[in-house]
Every structure is written in structure tokens, then in C-alpha cells.
Design a protein around this motif. Structure first.
Motif, PDB file in Angstrom:
ATOM      1  N   HIS A  41      33.767  46.996 -13.568  1.00 43.26           N
ATOM      2  CA  HIS A  41      33.429  45.639 -13.146  1.00 43.26           C
ATOM      3  C   HIS A  41      32.342  45.067 -14.052  1.00 43.26           C
ATOM      4  O   HIS A  41      32.421  43.911 -14.495  1.00 43.26           O
ATOM      5  N   GLY A  42      31.319  45.871 -14.313  1.00 43.78           N
ATOM      6  CA  GLY A  42      30.211  45.410 -15.144  1.00 43.78           C
ATOM      7  C   GLY A  42      30.642  45.062 -16.548  1.00 43.78           C
ATOM      8  O   GLY A  42      30.188  44.061 -17.127  1.00 43.78           O
ATOM      9  N   ARG A  43      31.529  45.884 -17.116  1.00 40.26           N
ATOM     10  CA  ARG A  43      31.979  45.629 -18.474  1.00 40.26           C
ATOM     11  C   ARG A  43      32.831  44.357 -18.554  1.00 40.26           C
ATOM     12  O   ARG A  43      32.737  43.601 -19.528  1.00 40.26           O
ATOM     13  N   LEU A  44      33.654  44.111 -17.522  1.00 38.25           N
ATOM     14  CA  LEU A  44      34.448  42.880 -17.508  1.00 38.25           C
ATOM     15  C   LEU A  44      33.550  41.654 -17.407  1.00 38.25           C
ATOM     16  O   LEU A  44      33.771  40.640 -18.082  1.00 38.25           O
ATOM     17  N   SER A  45      32.523  41.745 -16.573  1.00 37.60           N
ATOM     18  CA  SER A  45      31.595  40.625 -16.444  1.00 37.60           C
ATOM     19  C   SER A  45      30.833  40.396 -17.743  1.00 37.60           C
ATOM     20  O   SER A  45      30.593  39.250 -18.151  1.00 37.60           O
TER      21      SER A  45
END
Length: 258
Positions: free
Chosen positions: A233-237
Motif C-alpha cells: 500500500h505504501g509503495r503504491l501511494s
């Protein structure tokens, strides 16, 4: 370099390189790749750059985190070849890929929730006992420390041939019983098969499921995968925000180019 930018003066390769934490060779390579406009030349043949080159380099470096080095290079090349619509198309493709990655993550999370519910309410051992009690099953039911292909296929509501196909694709990796040669699926194999089944029901092709299952194996099971999903999730954001930053720098460069 700031003084040169403000005055609209010429920049040496070393000025451009230092201003962006690069080597002069990297600047030359970027120019040759079409990432930068062609440099001017002095009477002695030395390269000279301008604030516009600095803006182009800043736009490229801002595009890389969100779009990858390869795509950012293609975007800048398209701009310098006068094909701005092609540059926009490449940007659109990156955004579409990001959206597809978000959908994949959502599908994985849904599959994991479904799988957790299934394994909690109906563990494989109970399913095997139920299969024995309900009547004869073609082929052996279980082996030492695992389940054979027939009962597992029956639990999932698929054909044994499907499990064999998944094995060829690397989704499941059963061992062979040394005496009979039958495939034996241990608890981790059954988990992988259930997760693959959930994702296949969601319409995902085998080649996209295999890397996800490899991540589950590397994490050591479903529970440790929660941290990996949070990181995902963090990498997509971070990619989404980097795309915004890259778009702002590219827009500023396009405005300056006129």
C-alpha cells in the motif's frame, strides 16, 4: 548554478551535473539519449547548456520515481521529438498500470480474507475426514503429513487436472510419495492451492498469481504477509505522489519550452 539560472546564462556540463548530484558523463549520456535537448557548442567545441536544459533534467529526474527510468526516458524523448501527445499517452499508461496494481492488491486482500475464513471454518484435515465419511473417493485420500490430489481437488471444486496445471505453472509444489509416486500436498501446499483458487475466481491469470504465491512463501505464511501488504500500500501511494511531482515538473518544462 542558481545565479546562472536567474541570469539566463550559459551553464557548463559541470554546473548542470553538480546542480542535480550527477556526474558530467551522466549529463552527456542523458543528452545523447534524447532526455535533454541538444547542447550548444562553443567555438572550441565544448558543450554549453542553458536553464532550459536544467529544467528538462529536473523534469526527467522527477518523472523517474513514478514512471521508471525507461518510461521517463521515453516521455522526454517524445517531448523533444515534438510528439507531446505520445508523451501524454505514456503517462496515461503508467497511471493505468498503477490503477491495475491497486486492483490486484485489493484482489489479494479479498482472497486472503476469504482464505482465512475458509481455513478457520473448514481445515483440510476435517475436509479429508468428511470426504472419507461421505463415500469412496477415486484414488488415495491422504499420505504421510499431507493430502493427495483427489481430495484437495474435491475440496476446491476443481478437477485434479487443474491442480496439475497449476503445478506446471509453479503455483503449487507438492512432493511425491517415495513409495507410490503420488503427489502429496502438505498444509502450505493446500494453502497455496486455496489462494490460487480464490484469485482464479477473481479472473487473474496464472502468470500473475505465481509471483504473489512466491511472496506468500517468502513471508512464511499468510500472517507475516500482512506487513508486506501494508508495505505494498505504501509503495503504491508513494508512486502516486511521485507521479504528481513528476507531472508538475514536466508541465513547468513544457511551459518554458513554449
Amino acid at each position: 548554478m542558481a545565479r546562472n539560472l536567474q541570469n539566463g546564462g550559459q551553464l557548463r556540463p559541470i554546473d548542470l551535473a553538480r546542480g542535480h548530484g550527477l556526474s558530467t558523463q551522466a549529463v552527456r549520456n542523458y543528452e545523447e539519449a534524447g532526455i535533454l535537448p541538444a547542447a550548444g557548442r562553443t567555438a572550441h567545441g565544448y558543450r554549453t547548456y542553458t536553464p532550459l536544459h536544467a529544467r528538462a533534467l529536473g523534469a526527467f529526474l522527477a518523472l523517474v520515481p513514478g514512471h521508471s527510468h525507461r518510461t521517463a526516458t521515453s516521455i522526454m524523448r517524445a517531448v523533444h521529438q515534438g510528439a507531446v501527445d505520445e508523451a501524454f499517452r505514456l503517462i496515461d499508461e503508467s497511471h493505468a498500470q498503477l490503477l491495475d496494481d491497486r486492483r490486484t492488491l485489493q484482489a489479494v486482500e479479498n482472497a486472503l480474507r476469504d482464505l482465512a475464513h475458509t481455513t478457520a471454518s473448514e481445515p483440510a484435515a476435517a475436509v479429508s475426514r468428511s470426504a472419507r465419511a461421505s463415500g469412496p473417493v477415486s484414488g488415495p485420500v491422504s499420505g504421510p503429513g499431507g493430502t493427495f490430489i483427489g481430495p484437495l481437488a474435491e475440496e476446491l471444486g476443481i478437477r485434479p487436472a487443474t491442480l496439475r496445471k497449476w503445478e506446471r505453472a509453479g503455483l503449487v509444489r507438492p512432493r511425491r510419495d517415495p513409495l507410490t509416486g503420488y503427489r502429496v500436498y502438505d498444509e502450505a501446499d493446500a494453502r497455496d492451492a486455496r489462494l490460487a483458487h480464490q484469485l482464479r475466481r477473481g479472473g487473474y491469470p496464472l502468470e500473475r498469481i505465481a509471483p504473489l504465491l512466491a511472496q506468500v512463501r517468502a513471508a512464511g505464511g499468510l500472517e507475516p504477509l500482512e506487513a508486506a501488504l501494508h508495505d505494498w500500500h505504501g509503495r503504491l501511494s508513494a508512486r502516486a505522489r511521485a507521479m504528481l511531482a513528476g507531472a508538475a515538473e514536466l508541465e513547468a518544462y513544457l511551459r518554458e519550452r513554449g
